[in-house]
Design an enzyme around this catalytic site. Structure first.
Site, PDB file in Angstrom:
ATOM      1  N   GLN B 259       0.829  -1.196   0.000  1.00 24.99           N
ATOM      2  CA  GLN B 259       0.000   0.000   0.000  1.00 24.99           C
ATOM      3  C   GLN B 259       0.866   1.250   0.000  1.00 24.99           C
ATOM      4  OE1 GLN B 259      -3.508   0.752  -0.987  1.00 24.99           O
ATOM      5  NE2 GLN B 259      -2.933  -1.300  -0.417  1.00 24.99           N
ATOM      6  N   HIS B 262       2.297   2.877  -3.232  1.00 23.29           N
ATOM      7  CA  HIS B 262       1.423   3.576  -4.184  1.00 23.29           C
ATOM      8  C   HIS B 262       1.687   5.066  -4.211  1.00 23.29           C
ATOM      9  CE1 HIS B 262      -1.410   0.904  -6.101  1.00 23.29           C
ATOM     10  NE2 HIS B 262      -1.632   0.252  -4.985  1.00 23.29           N
ATOM     11  N   GLU B 327     -10.167   1.168   3.574  1.00 24.92           N
ATOM     12  CA  GLU B 327     -10.419   0.768   2.186  1.00 24.92           C
ATOM     13  C   GLU B 327     -10.157  -0.738   2.031  1.00 24.92           C
ATOM     14  OE1 GLU B 327      -7.570   2.446  -0.453  1.00 24.92           O
ATOM     15  OE2 GLU B 327      -8.702   1.964  -2.262  1.00 24.92           O
ATOM     16  N   HIS B 328      -8.956  -1.177   2.455  1.00 22.88           N
ATOM     17  CA  HIS B 328      -8.578  -2.594   2.412  1.00 22.88           C
ATOM     18  C   HIS B 328      -8.376  -3.089   3.838  1.00 22.88           C
ATOM     19  CE1 HIS B 328      -6.766  -0.744  -1.284  1.00 22.88           C
ATOM     20  NE2 HIS B 328      -7.341  -1.780  -1.863  1.00 22.88           N
ATOM     21  N   ASP B 361      -5.960  -6.510  -6.010  1.00 26.67           N
ATOM     22  CA  ASP B 361      -5.669  -5.440  -6.968  1.00 26.67           C
ATOM     23  C   ASP B 361      -5.746  -5.925  -8.408  1.00 26.67           C
ATOM     24  OD1 ASP B 361      -5.292  -3.412  -5.180  1.00 26.67           O
ATOM     25  OD2 ASP B 361      -3.161  -3.812  -4.908  1.00 26.67           O
ATOM     26  N   HIS B 420     -53.111  17.229  -6.641  1.00 23.20           N
ATOM     27  CA  HIS B 420     -52.761  15.852  -6.291  1.00 23.20           C
ATOM     28  C   HIS B 420     -54.010  15.094  -5.845  1.00 23.20           C
ATOM     29  CE1 HIS B 420     -48.630  17.337  -6.221  1.00 23.20           C
ATOM     30  NE2 HIS B 420     -48.168  16.121  -5.979  1.00 23.20           N
TER      31      HIS B 420
END
Lengths: 433, 433
Positions: B259, B262, B327-328, B361, B420
């Site tokens: 991670q 990145h 996220e992960h 991934d 209505h």
């Protein structure tokens, strides 16, 4: 007078494009004001919310009166007539039954490598529902926002409803109670959105905010999007009715007007394969308009944005409908199911002449919070999905990693992500060594 | 050095809150610039896109060279090795198989009043996929965006990928071909988002835009939201690993680094119930870091945002995980399924020590476009649902309208919406009279 279009006319394409592109909302650029309000609420919390409520709603509050007390709610609810209560209860039960069917299923399976794959749905922990005050304070909207959230399993629901000069619609409080919500704040505007998103000493922050609102609310929702989830940025309402000559013009006129009476920026369009029927509906609209309490609003909407379009056949009606991507689509034709199959972009479809759109606003069961301004091209009405999120699941076995790990390692290398690749190869080395 | 926290320490709550609140991305305020770019593209179309591409990407284009030609694509694709092609094909097949299972079902039923209710799913007509250029130009992201769209049935897919000084990763073009996309533009930044949202003479507008991007792309997506749909505003990536002492510290170190490599703003966190194991992982990270091509990036991320948290037990780990909403989430423990059941907010969960996050991934099957920055509290990873929308359906019979129409009329009156109510009563009068 609404605009009359005929698809056989030489200038039709220009006229229809101009109808599609008409800017109906003169949205003021309130973004700077809203940014300042949000910053103020983040910095000063309750004090800012109280000051802004005094300024915009003419209401003096203290921190311990931001929320309605149980006694406030009970007193207001007691004022509701039995008939109104019964109608709200019927609506709540039908909305609940419809939305329960939307609950998605968890899935998991084992693939041919032995890997377990799947996903799981869980509710958001806390949601905030914005309910406009004043004219547009609709108890039905409380049900339409709160019930899907409750069905989804949201643990905490907080409602923000501005009460200008202290006025509140008791049916709004009853709707909240029927939906199971008892955390209700007397606040509105961008300050309410900021308080829900960031929290104050009195108001705990939420994870998701839904509900309609004015330009300030819309701008605030756009700004807090990311910090919390939001449903959509709603614009003025629309209806498209596709009707053949085998209808009562008066019924169709009322269906068009039931959209027009919402807002001067609302839009009502009729498409018919019979020009004479279109003219009859126009006359019926004029006759009914005079009788409405909201004649001024409905009249302005119909005059400025209303349209009656004559087409050669219903296939052409479906093609035009897909370009409009209406929020509400009413199909008053002999075979509405077949026509519905050709109408691919619409928030909600009402099939047949016994299904006036107003049924969908209250008691049909489907949600009445729907995509406006052509956004049915890419978005859906509110549902339990708005209050759920999906977690994907994967479990490799040694055998599965042997089967697919080398491809992952190869792709990681092609993306120059060494550690990605090594996290796989270190495990494969152990298996092979 | 990453931060070391111990949940038994007296200052833990303060330290953990500071970890949660750390501002990882120094997002420049590019909103005014982006607004000007969007206005320029709306006003001048292709000419603006060409000028901005020359300025930002150092690439001179003409309108007829905005898109890659079939020949351009074929030549680039021919350069890809057989091994890379096979790996991409395996990934594409697995991603397709997973996402096919996500397709939701249409529903319709008749309730006890005789009313037909239900809903129907339809794909968006056209979607635009943004693929970043340069370092972050990942062929896997093309698959992860394009395949769900194709599975959903999107008719037209257009990819925008900037090619600074003309450079493009041939695997990106191959991934597009494998996913069935042949409309690919050499453009990027806010100008690409504006061209996709509003269209130019050369580029037809789309209905939905997905894909990651830099601060300009993110600001542009926020601005065009409403005109088109967007997936999410993605931030830097994160991983949380919960691991007991029965793991190889080196594997866990690589998972954390996959991670960190990145982005300098990425965040890697380990939670363990064994302080000694945490220290062993920290040493393993240091040893592996030296060997990485992206040691500078991964080192900065680990130093600035990395954390190793010691907890008393795995229940406490789950509670902290839910506050992080990663996220992960990787669960390297003896019984990962039970622990997963307690982790309610996460984009993707990887179960057991044989499931390194990198599998997800590329080749696992689930999507790798996932909610960042704690947004797993309220949102989900990319799926076929992002490319579908739901139309609700309702058809009343006379009998059904008799049963529920009066409640609708009553609620319409309570909301002062006469038309209505009359649209219902006009029909009921016919039935009764």
């Amino acid at each position: 007078m609404p605009v009359f279009l005929d698809s056989a006319a030489p200038d039709f394409e220009t006229a229809f494009a101009s109808l599609l592109g008409a800017k109906r909302e003169d949205a003021p650029d309130v973004d700077d004001t809203v940014a300042a309000i949000i910053a103020d609420v983040r910095a000063r919390g309750d004090a800012a919310v109280i000051e802004l409520t005094a300024r915009f709603d003419g209401l003096d509050l203290t921190a311990d009166r931001l929320a309605f007390s149980a006694g406030d709610i009970a007193r207001a609810v007691d004022d509701v007539s039995d008939e109104d209560r019964a109608a709200l209860e019927l609506a709540a039960a039908r909305i609940r039954a419809y939305h329960k069917r939307q609950m998605p299923a968890d899935e998991s399976w084992t693939d041919d490598t032995g890997a377990m794959l799947g996903w799981r749905w869980t509710p958001v922990s806390a949601a905030g529902l914005y309910v406009p005050g004043g004219l547009a304070s609709y108890p039905s909207s409380v049900l339409m926002n709160a019930i899907p959230a409750k069905v989804a399993g949201v643990g905490r629901l907080a409602i923000a409803v501005p009460t200008p000069r202290g006025e509140v619609n008791p049916l709004v409080l009853l709707a909240a109670r029927l939906a199971g919500v008892d955390e209700i704040y007397r606040i509105g505007g961008a300050q309410a959105i900021a308080a829900l998103a960031y929290g104050t000493a009195t108001i705990a922050p939420v994870d998701k905010i839904t509900g309609p609102g004015n330009a300030y609310v819309a701008a605030a929702k756009r700004r807090v999007f990311g910090k919390v989830g939001i449903d959509m940025i709603a614009g003025p309402s629309e209806i498209l009715v596709i009707a053949d000559a085998d209808n009562d013009p008066d019924w169709i006129a009322l269906d068009l007007l039931s959209q027009a009476e919402h807002d001067e920026s609302a839009q009502s369009i009729l498409i018919s394969d019979d020009a004479g029927f279109g003219r009859a509906v126009a006359r019926a609209v004029d006759a009914r308009l005079e009788t409405l309490d909201r004649a001024a609003i409905a009249g302005a909407s119909w005059r400025d944005f209303g349209a009656i379009v004559t087409v050669r056949d219903l296939d052409e009606a479906a093609r035009l409908s897909n370009r409009i991507a209406p929020e509400h689509l009413e199909l008053c034709v002999a075979d509405p199911e077949t026509l519905a199959g050709k109408c691919t972009h619409a928030g909600a479809i009402f099939l047949g002449q016994w299904t006036p759109e107003a049924i969908g606003d209250y008691v049909g069961g489907p949600n009445h919070v729907l995509p406006t301004a052509r956004s049915a091209r890419f978005s859906s009405g509110l549902s339990v999905m708005d209050f759920l999120k999906r977690t994907t699941l994967a479990r490799m076995t040694p055998q599965a990693l042997r089967a697919i790990g080398p491809a992952a390692e190869r792709l990681a290398r092609s993306e120059s992500l060494m550690a990605h690749g090594q996290s796989v190869t270190a495990r494969l080395d152990k298996l092979n060594g």
